[in-house]
Design a protein around this motif. Structure first.
Motif, PDB file in Angstrom:
ATOM      1  N   PRO A 159       2.897 -16.322 -32.767  1.00  0.00           N
ATOM      2  CA  PRO A 159       2.402 -17.214 -34.444  1.00  0.00           C
ATOM      3  C   PRO A 159       3.642 -17.534 -35.438  1.00  0.00           C
ATOM      4  N   LYS A 160       2.567 -18.550 -35.952  1.00  0.00           N
ATOM      5  CA  LYS A 160       4.083 -19.030 -36.865  1.00  0.00           C
ATOM      6  C   LYS A 160       4.397 -17.342 -37.653  1.00  0.00           C
TER       7      LYS A 160
ATOM      8  N   ARG B 117     -11.439 -19.148 -37.021  1.00  0.00           N
ATOM      9  CA  ARG B 117     -11.857 -18.089 -38.037  1.00  0.00           C
ATOM     10  C   ARG B 117     -10.661 -18.123 -39.163  1.00  0.00           C
ATOM     11  N   GLY B 145     -11.286 -24.250 -27.458  1.00  0.00           N
ATOM     12  CA  GLY B 145      -9.746 -24.260 -27.324  1.00  0.00           C
ATOM     13  C   GLY B 145      -9.095 -23.398 -28.800  1.00  0.00           C
ATOM     14  N   ARG B 146      -7.482 -23.598 -28.499  1.00  0.00           N
ATOM     15  CA  ARG B 146      -6.902 -22.473 -29.588  1.00  0.00           C
ATOM     16  C   ARG B 146      -5.987 -23.960 -30.700  1.00  0.00           C
ATOM     17  N   ALA B 149      -0.888 -24.022 -34.040  1.00  0.00           N
ATOM     18  CA  ALA B 149       0.034 -22.744 -34.771  1.00  0.00           C
ATOM     19  C   ALA B 149      -0.134 -21.560 -34.433  1.00  0.00           C
ATOM     20  N   ALA B 150      -1.197 -21.325 -35.027  1.00  0.00           N
ATOM     21  CA  ALA B 150      -1.723 -19.704 -34.965  1.00  0.00           C
ATOM     22  C   ALA B 150      -1.610 -19.054 -33.579  1.00  0.00           C
ATOM     23  N   GLY B 151      -2.811 -19.809 -32.492  1.00  0.00           N
ATOM     24  CA  GLY B 151      -3.065 -19.603 -31.039  1.00  0.00           C
ATOM     25  C   GLY B 151      -4.258 -18.953 -31.593  1.00  0.00           C
ATOM     26  N   ILE B 153      -9.110 -18.754 -31.906  1.00  0.00           N
ATOM     27  CA  ILE B 153      -9.608 -19.665 -31.911  1.00  0.00           C
ATOM     28  C   ILE B 153     -10.231 -20.456 -32.630  1.00  0.00           C
TER      29      ILE B 153
ATOM     30  N   GLN C 100     -12.154 -23.259 -21.819  1.00  0.00           N
ATOM     31  CA  GLN C 100     -10.974 -22.223 -22.099  1.00  0.00           C
ATOM     32  C   GLN C 100     -11.216 -21.069 -22.309  1.00  0.00           C
ATOM     33  N   ARG C 197      -1.391 -11.816 -34.194  1.00  0.00           N
ATOM     34  CA  ARG C 197      -2.502 -13.217 -34.578  1.00  0.00           C
ATOM     35  C   ARG C 197      -3.375 -11.850 -35.422  1.00  0.00           C
TER      36      ARG C 197
END
Lengths: 256, 199, 199
Positions: A159-160, B117, B145-146, B149-151, B153, C100, C197
Motif C-alpha cells: 500500500p501507499k 472501509r 474490486g480493490r 492505491a491502498a489495495g 476492498i 473478485q 494494509r
C-alpha cells in the motif's frame, strides 16, 4: 452525580460509562466504534435532571471525554492528523468544515433511506427462484490461469507508503504506562504526573493519562490537582494525605 | 373475473403480454426489457408496449400481484394490501433492524459509488468494519474490486439494495443539500437541556 | 347479517383471492391451504373457495401465470405456451464469471496449497467465508483435512478447478517470481503486505 455510573445507550455499547472505559482500556472495545457525541448528550441530559450544577462531575467528565476524543481522533486519522497539522489554521478549519458538511449530507441520506424503508416496507417480493421454475444451471466460463496470478500480484502490492509522522502517532499500549507508574510508585510513595510525562509525545501523554485513570479506578492510587491545569499529583493509596477533601473518593473506593 | 381491460385472446400483443407474465412469475430477479425481448424472441419496442398492458392488469387495488419497475428491470411483487398477510408468512432478512450505523454506511456506498472501509470510516468518524460486514451479509452491498492505491476492498450497492428501497436505479436517489437534519436534532436536544437548566 | 357470496371486486372473498395471489407470487415453495389460511388470517374452507377463484383466473390459455397444485400445496408456474421463452431465459446467462472475492480466494488456495478460512481472511484482509462457501458449492475447492494448530478446516483446489483453468496440474500455474521464489516466500510477502494494509 457519579460520572462513571452514567448509563449509556450507544450503537456499539450499552451500559455504564465506567464499563465502557474499562473495556476500552483493556482493548476489548474499539474506541473508534464509539459515538462520543452520544456520550456527551447522555451526560448533559443527566446533568439537566438535577437541580444544582455538579461542577465536580462536569470537570471530571470534561477531562475524561477530552482524553477519549483525542485518542479516538488520532486513532482514526493517524495520517490526516499529521496532514491537518501541516495546514494553516484557516485551511485546516475549512477542511474540517468540508468533512463535516460531507458527513451531514450522508446523515441526511441515511435519514432518507430510513424513511424510504418505512414507506416501501409493505412491498414484499420473492428472493431467489420461484418454486416451479426450471433449475438454473450456470456453468463457469473457461478461465485464464493468468488471472489468478494477476489477483495475487495485486494482493502483494504494498500500500501507499506511510509517512514517518504516522509511525510517530502509533499508540503505545496502556499497559506500558500501568507498569511504568506502578514501578515509580514502588520506589516513591507519590509523584508529579506532569513531570513524569513531560518528555513524552502528546499521544503518549494521552495514553499515560488513561493509565492513570485506570490505576485510580482500581484503587491503587489517588490523584490530586489543586486547580484546573495545575500539576496532577499522584500518590499510592494509603499515602493520600494530599487527598484532604476526598474529592476523588468516587473513583477509588467505588470501583467494582 | 371479467375486467374492462382484459386482453383479447389470440391478439399477438396479448400473447406477448402473457409470455411476459410467464417469464416474470418464474424469474429470480427483475428482468430488463432486453432480457424479456431475448427470451420472448420479440422486439424491445413491442415488449415495452406489452409491458404497459401487463402493468394495467397487475396494479395496486386490482390484483394481488403487482408489476413494478425496479432495480433496472421489471418484476412482480405482492400488493401492498396484502402486506400484513405476507408479513405473517415471510421474513424480510435484508432490511429488518437496520441500525443507524448500517444506514449511514449504506448511504455513503450508494452516493459515493464504490468505496472502501477506510473511505467510509473517514466520513463517518467511526470504524465501518462491523457495519460493512453486516450489510454484506444482508446482501445490500457487495465487493467491487480493490482500491488501486491502498489495495483496500471497495464496496458497491447491489440490485437487492435497489429492490428493497424501491428504486429503479441509483440515479433515483434524491440530491442532498447541506443542511443536516441530524445536526438540527442534536441542537434541539441541547436547547431543551439548556431550557431545563434555566427554568 | 349473512349475505350470499358475490364474486365482484370489493367482495371479501375476492379480497381473500387477491391476498392468496400475493402470497403465492412471493413464495419460494408451494404453500399449503393451512399456511395460506394462517397468513391470510382466514378459515381453511374459505381459502379453498378463494383458491378456486384464483385457479379460474390463472389457467392455461387465459394467462401466462398458471395456478398449480403440487405435492406440497399450491404454487404459480409459467404457462405451457411460454415454455420456449422460459427455456431461453434459463439457458441464456449460461456462462458466469468469478467474483473478485472468489478469484482471490481461489488464487490463494491454488498458489499456497491447502489453506483454512482464517489463512485466507488474513491475506485478503476481509472474511472469506462466503467466497469459500461459493467455491465449494461450485466444486472448485474441497475440504482437505484440518489445520494442525487451530484445527480449522483447510481447502485445496479440485480437478474441476484444473479443467476450468485449462491446467494439467497446479505446477502449470503462471510463475510468480516477481513476488517470491517459492510458496513460502510468496506467503510471507502476502502476509507482510496484508499487515501493512490493515495497520
Amino acid at each position: 452525580m457519579i460520572v462513571r455510573e452514567l448509563e449509556l445507550d450507544l450503537d456499539a455499547f450499552e451500559g455504564p460509562f465506567d464499563l465502557l472505559l474499562t473495556l476500552v482500556l483493556k482493548d476489548e472495545l474499539e474506541l473508534r466504534e464509539i459515538d462520543v457525541a452520544g456520550i456527551v448528550l447522555s451526560f448533559l441530559e443527566r446533568l439537566a435532571e438535577r437541580e444544582t450544577l455538579d461542577l465536580e462531575a462536569c470537570g471530571e467528565f470534561l477531562v475524561l471525554i477530552s482524553a477519549l476524543l483525542e485518542l479516538k481522533a488520532r486513532g482514526l486519522f493517524p495520517e490526516e492528523a499529521a496532514e491537518l497539522a501541516e495546514l494553516e489554521p484557516e485551511a485546516a478549519a475549512e477542511e474540517l468544515a468540508r468533512r463535516l458538511a460531507e458527513y451531514r449530507r450522508m446523515k441526511d441520506a441515511a435519514g432518507w433511506l430510513r424513511e424510504r424503508l418505512e414507506t416501501e416496507g409493505d412491498r414484499f417480493f420473492r428472493l431467489g427462484p420461484a418454486p416451479l421454475a426450471p433449475k438454473l444451471e450456470t456453468p463457469l466460463a473457461p478461465q485464464q490461469p493468468e488471472r489468478l496470478a494477476q489477483v495475487l500480484r495485486l494482493l502483494a502490492v504494498e500500500p501507499k507508503q506511510v509517512s514517518l509522522a504516522h509511525m510517530a502517532l502509533r499508540f503505545p499500549p496502556v499497559t506500558q504506562f500501568l507498569e511504568r507508574f506502578r514501578a515509580v510508585l514502588r520506589r516513591r510513595s507519590r509523584f508529579d504526573f506532569d513531570g513524569e510525562v513531560a518528555q513524552l509525545s502528546r499521544v503518549e501523554q494521552a495514553v499515560a493519562f488513561l493509565a492513570l485513570l485506570e490505576l485510580r479506578r482500581s484503587g491503587e492510587i489517588v490523584i490530586d490537582q489543586a486547580a484546573p491545569f495545575a500539576p496532577i499529583r499522584v500518590a499510592r493509596t494509603g499515602e493520600e494525605k494530599i487527598d484532604r477533601d476526598e474529592r476523588t473518593v468516587g473513583w477509588n473506593v467505588r470501583s467494582a | 373475473m371479467e375486467r374492462p381491460l382484459r386482453l383479447i385472446a389470440g391478439n399477438p400483443l396479448d400473447q406477448l403480454a402473457r409470455t411476459i407474465e410467464a417469464l416474470l412469475v418464474i424469474a429470480s430477479a427483475p428482468l430488463s426489457v432486453d432480457e424479456l425481448a431475448d427470451a420472448a424472441d420479440d422486439h424491445a419496442e413491442r415488449v415495452e408496449t406489452a409491458l404497459r398492458l401487463v402493468g394495467e392488469r397487475y396494479q395496486e387495488g386490482r390484483s394481488g400481484i403487482v408489476l413494478e419497475q425496479v432495480a433496472g428491470g421489471w418484476a412482480f411483487r405482492a400488493s401492498r394490501d396484502a402486506a400484513d398477510a405476507c408479513a405473517r408468512l415471510f421474513e424480510k432478512p435484508a432490511q429488518r433492524n437496520l441500525s443507524q450505523a448500517s444506514l449511514e454506511t449504506l448511504a455513503i456506498v450508494a452516493y459515493l459509488g464504490p468505496c472502501s472501509r477506510p473511505d467510509i470510516a473517514r466520513i463517518r468518524g467511526v470504524s465501518a468494519d462491523s457495519a460493512v460486514a453486516n450489510l454484506v451479509e444482508r446482501g445490500l452491498i457487495a465487493e467491487a474490486g480493490r482500491d488501486d492505491a491502498a489495495g483496500a476492498i471497495r464496496y458497491r450497492t447491489t440490485p437487492l439494495f435497489e429492490r428493497v428501497f424501491g428504486l429503479e436505479s441509483l440515479s433515483q436517489l434524491p440530491r442532498l443539500d447541506d443542511i443536516g437534519e441530524d445536526t438540527e436534532q442534536i441542537r434541539e436536544r441541547l436547547h431543551a437541556v439548556a431550557e431545563q437548566r434555566t427554568a
